[in-house]
Design an enzyme around this catalytic site. Structure first.
Site, PDB file in Angstrom:
ATOM      1  N   ARG A  59     -93.519 -88.658 -35.791  1.00 13.37           N
ATOM      2  CA  ARG A  59     -93.895 -87.690 -34.746  1.00 13.37           C
ATOM      3  C   ARG A  59     -94.580 -88.409 -33.578  1.00 13.37           C
ATOM      4  NH1 ARG A  59     -97.429 -83.113 -37.379  1.00 13.37           N
ATOM      5  NH2 ARG A  59     -98.424 -84.997 -38.182  1.00 13.37           N
TER       6      ARG A  59
ATOM      7  N   ASN B 128     -93.502 -81.028 -38.181  1.00 18.00           N
ATOM      8  CA  ASN B 128     -93.000 -81.246 -39.535  1.00 18.00           C
ATOM      9  C   ASN B 128     -92.514 -79.937 -40.136  1.00 18.00           C
ATOM     10  OD1 ASN B 128     -93.555 -83.965 -39.570  1.00 18.00           O
ATOM     11  ND2 ASN B 128     -95.543 -83.750 -40.564  1.00 18.00           N
TER      12      ASN B 128
END
Length: 204
Positions: A20, A38
């Site tokens: 990320r 996520n």
């Protein structure tokens, strides 16, 4: 600028490995807006919008994350832009999941370093064995050199002994020549004296 948007679902090793953060940095570098988050199945969802040419570049970037992350598959579809989203961000999971994410990322990186360390350690073992072989070979050369030096020393001593003998004989020869030369000179002087006396007697 005409705003265009894509939504991507990324599968693979993309959670707890800093993926990320990689997406955030890439999007901010290109000036795109959107978010990454996520999912519970271990995948990651990305919403991104911006200029079409820049979006194409971003999609290529998200397909090639740095290790230890890697992609198994990715689903990309065009979607409606959201003009209200002005920046790119990470949508956080619940706190306990974010903590697990952080610890998981550290563990993953640590394990990668550990595997790399083990590879270096194995490689070092190979070098250590090779060094032992060289050390053994050096011992052999050292012993061989000692033998050579010993033989050389013995040969040198023998040469010096021969030189001494030759020098002694040359000295004897030289002394003999000098002595004989002196005796010869004395005989010649004696002969010349006798001849002179004989000539004087004849002249009377």
């Amino acid at each position: 600028m005409i705003l265009k948007a894509f939504q991507a679902r990324v599968y693979g090793r993309v959670q707890r490995v800093g993926y990320r953060r990689f997406i955030l940095d890439s999007a901010q570098e290109l000036g795109l807006s959107g978010y990454v988050k996520n999912e519970r199945d271990g995948s990651v969802t990305i919403f991104v919008q911006g200029d079409e040419a820049i979006l194409d570049k971003f999609i290529e970037m998200l397909k090639s994350p740095p290790p230890p992350a890697y992609l198994k598959s990715i689903d990309i579809r065009e979607t409606k832009p959201r003009p209200a989203i002005k920046y790119f961000m990470i949508k956080p999971s619940p706190l306990h999941e974010e903590l697990q994410e952080g610890f998981g990322a550290m563990q993953s990186i640590f394990m990668d370093y550990w595997r790399e360390f083990r590879e270096y350690r194995n490689e070092f073992r190979d070098f250590r064995e090779e060094f032992r072989d060289y050390r053994s070979e050096f011992r052999d050369y050292r012993e061989e050199f000692r033998e050579f030096a010993k033989r050389t020393d013995e040969n040198f001593k023998a040469i010096m002994e021969k030189y001494g003998e030759i020098s002694e004989k040359l000295t004897i020869i030289l002394e003999t020549l000098v002595r004989e030369s002196r005796e010869t000179r004395e005989m010649l002087n004696e002969t010349m004296k006798l001849l002179k006396e004989a000539l004087e007697k004849l002249s009377r």
